[in-house]
Motif scaffolding. Structure first.
Motif, PDB file in Angstrom:
ATOM      1  N   HIS A  17       0.790  -1.229   0.000  1.00 16.69           N
ATOM      2  CA  HIS A  17       0.000   0.000   0.000  1.00 16.69           C
ATOM      3  C   HIS A  17       0.827   1.287   0.000  1.00 16.69           C
ATOM      4  CE1 HIS A  17       0.609  -1.093   4.230  1.00 16.69           C
ATOM      5  NE2 HIS A  17       0.539   0.202   4.505  1.00 16.69           N
ATOM      6  N   PRO A  18       2.070   1.329   0.530  1.00 17.34           N
ATOM      7  CA  PRO A  18       2.826   2.585   0.429  1.00 17.34           C
ATOM      8  C   PRO A  18       3.112   2.996  -1.021  1.00 17.34           C
ATOM      9  CG  PRO A  18       3.750   1.206   2.160  1.00 17.34           C
ATOM     10  CD  PRO A  18       2.779   0.352   1.393  1.00 17.34           C
ATOM     11  N   LEU A  19       3.125   2.025  -1.958  1.00 14.58           N
ATOM     12  CA  LEU A  19       3.420   2.322  -3.357  1.00 14.58           C
ATOM     13  C   LEU A  19       2.181   2.692  -4.162  1.00 14.58           C
ATOM     14  CD1 LEU A  19       5.796  -0.710  -4.062  1.00 14.58           C
ATOM     15  CD2 LEU A  19       6.488   1.650  -3.577  1.00 14.58           C
ATOM     16  N   LEU A  20       1.023   2.278  -3.717  1.00 11.33           N
ATOM     17  CA  LEU A  20      -0.180   2.362  -4.545  1.00 11.33           C
ATOM     18  C   LEU A  20      -0.720   3.775  -4.756  1.00 11.33           C
ATOM     19  CD1 LEU A  20      -2.014  -0.839  -3.294  1.00 11.33           C
ATOM     20  CD2 LEU A  20      -0.701  -0.538  -5.410  1.00 11.33           C
ATOM     21  N   VAL A  46      -3.524  -6.153   7.996  1.00  9.49           N
ATOM     22  CA  VAL A  46      -4.700  -5.315   8.234  1.00  9.49           C
ATOM     23  C   VAL A  46      -4.524  -3.930   7.635  1.00  9.49           C
ATOM     24  CG1 VAL A  46      -6.076  -4.209  10.027  1.00  9.49           C
ATOM     25  CG2 VAL A  46      -5.335  -6.582  10.319  1.00  9.49           C
ATOM     26  N   GLN A  47      -3.371  -3.335   7.781  1.00  9.77           N
ATOM     27  CA  GLN A  47      -3.163  -1.974   7.304  1.00  9.77           C
ATOM     28  C   GLN A  47      -3.340  -1.885   5.790  1.00  9.77           C
ATOM     29  OE1 GLN A  47       0.632  -0.323   8.436  1.00  9.77           O
ATOM     30  NE2 GLN A  47       0.047   1.782   7.914  1.00  9.77           N
ATOM     31  N   HIS A  48      -2.802  -2.872   5.087  1.00  7.93           N
ATOM     32  CA  HIS A  48      -2.933  -2.883   3.628  1.00  7.93           C
ATOM     33  C   HIS A  48      -4.391  -3.067   3.219  1.00  7.93           C
ATOM     34  CE1 HIS A  48      -1.658  -3.678  -0.540  1.00  7.93           C
ATOM     35  NE2 HIS A  48      -2.620  -4.588  -0.534  1.00  7.93           N
ATOM     36  N   ARG A  49      -5.083  -4.008   3.853  1.00 11.89           N
ATOM     37  CA  ARG A  49      -6.491  -4.242   3.518  1.00 11.89           C
ATOM     38  C   ARG A  49      -7.339  -3.003   3.814  1.00 11.89           C
ATOM     39  NH1 ARG A  49      -7.893  -9.881   3.024  1.00 11.89           N
ATOM     40  NH2 ARG A  49      -6.272 -10.716   1.633  1.00 11.89           N
ATOM     41  N   GLN A  50      -7.032  -2.303   4.892  1.00 14.70           N
ATOM     42  CA  GLN A  50      -7.776  -1.078   5.198  1.00 14.70           C
ATOM     43  C   GLN A  50      -7.548  -0.024   4.123  1.00 14.70           C
ATOM     44  OE1 GLN A  50      -6.389  -0.158   9.163  1.00 14.70           O
ATOM     45  NE2 GLN A  50      -8.070  -1.297  10.143  1.00 14.70           N
ATOM     46  N   TRP A  51      -6.327   0.054   3.613  1.00 15.65           N
ATOM     47  CA  TRP A  51      -6.059   1.012   2.530  1.00 15.65           C
ATOM     48  C   TRP A  51      -6.880   0.652   1.292  1.00 15.65           C
ATOM     49  CZ3 TRP A  51      -4.756   1.360  -2.495  1.00 15.65           C
ATOM     50  CH2 TRP A  51      -4.370   2.616  -2.973  1.00 15.65           C
TER      51      TRP A  51
END
Length: 289
Positions: A17-20, A46-51
């Motif tokens: 998610h930091p790249l998206l 979880v953090q990626h899925r929340q993003w």
């Protein structure tokens, strides 16, 4: 009014998610707004899925699905992308660290696929190609652009392309010319190649057993179909972050490239294999001048 063509961009993700945001912003800035973006997510945290959930709630052109455990790896996720495409969709496969090279690239690519209305009694237009091949460019961490990667003529084979009349930006390859180009070590970059409905009717998934080079194998296997049509567009479509995982697994990549060429050309696999890496060596030498 619906667009003449529809484009589905498939992005496998895994805690990336930091790249998206860069990828998404480059699409939201496009002058051609009819794209759809599908994230196929591996077992991320979880953090990626929340993003992903926030992104898809805010941007109606985005959606995400979980990756099927029966389709492991990046190319397994991309196979889910093949399955998710509608019968008229064009497919573009990007990584999390790819992004559109400029705000007008999708408009230029899709304009190349538009078929003009034909007046009564005139010859029909050229049929739509099965692949639309553009170019891409790697970008280093310091922002430096490398030489573009593209499926285009080189000193090995300067007569590979037959330009359209009156155009200096497009060219076409029939099936025989496309296969000769592959034989001489050239490969379309998958991040800059739009896969059309015609190509998917011939082959609608990547072969198992390839972690790094399933895209090469896909393009090679397509070359077996004698009615294949490939259109090449002089357009830098995508920027790609340098130093991905494939560059860190040289031995496995060499093994997979050899396997792909052997599947396509049998005992003569060594010729396109050597031609591929000779081309790369010459390109590196030219870049250092």
């Amino acid at each position: 009014m619906l667009p003449a063509q529809s484009l589905l961009i498939v992005v496998p993700t895994l805690n990336s998610h930091p790249l998206l945001p860069r990828l998404l912003a480059s699409l939201q800035q496009q002058t051609w707004p009819h794209w759809q973006l599908l994230f196929i997510d591996g077992p991320s945290g979880v953090q990626h899925r929340q993003w992903l959930q926030r992104c898809c709630a805010a941007e109606p052109r985005c959606r995400w699905v979980e990756q099927d455990p029966a389709e492991p790896g990046i190319f397994g996720a991309m196979n889910q992308g093949f399955a998710a495409a509608g019968p008229a969709d064009w497919l573009l496969f990007w990584g999390s660290d790819d992004w559109a090279a400029s705000p007008t690239v999708l408009a230029a690519a899709l304009a190349a696929l538009e078929q003009p209305e034909v007046a009564s009694g005139t010859a029909p237009p050229e049929p739509l190609p099965d692949l639309l091949v553009c170019s891409g460019r790697y970008v280093a961490a310091d922002g430096q652009l490398s030489r573009p990667t593209a499926f285009r003529p080189t000193a090995f084979w300067p007569t590979a392309f037959r330009p359209f009349a009156g155009s200096h930006s497009q060219a076409r390859l029939d099936a025989a010319a496309y296969r000769r180009a592959l034989w001489l070590g050239s490969t379309p970059p998958h991040q800059a190649t739009l896969v059309g409905p015609g190509a998917r009717r011939h082959l609608a998934r990547y072969a198992p057993g390839f972690r790094l080079s399933a895209d090469l194998d896909y393009f090679l296997q397509l070359s077996r179909h004698r009615d294949l049509q490939v259109r090449c567009l002089d357009l830098e479509l995508v920027h790609m972050a340098a130093g991905g995982i494939s560059g860190q697994q040289t031995q496995r990549r060499l093994q997979e490239v050899r396997r792909a060429y052997r599947r396509a050309f049998g005992g003569l696999w060594w010729f396109p294999f050597l031609a591929r890496y000779l081309r790369r060596l010459l390109s590196l030498l030219e870049a250092t001048r």
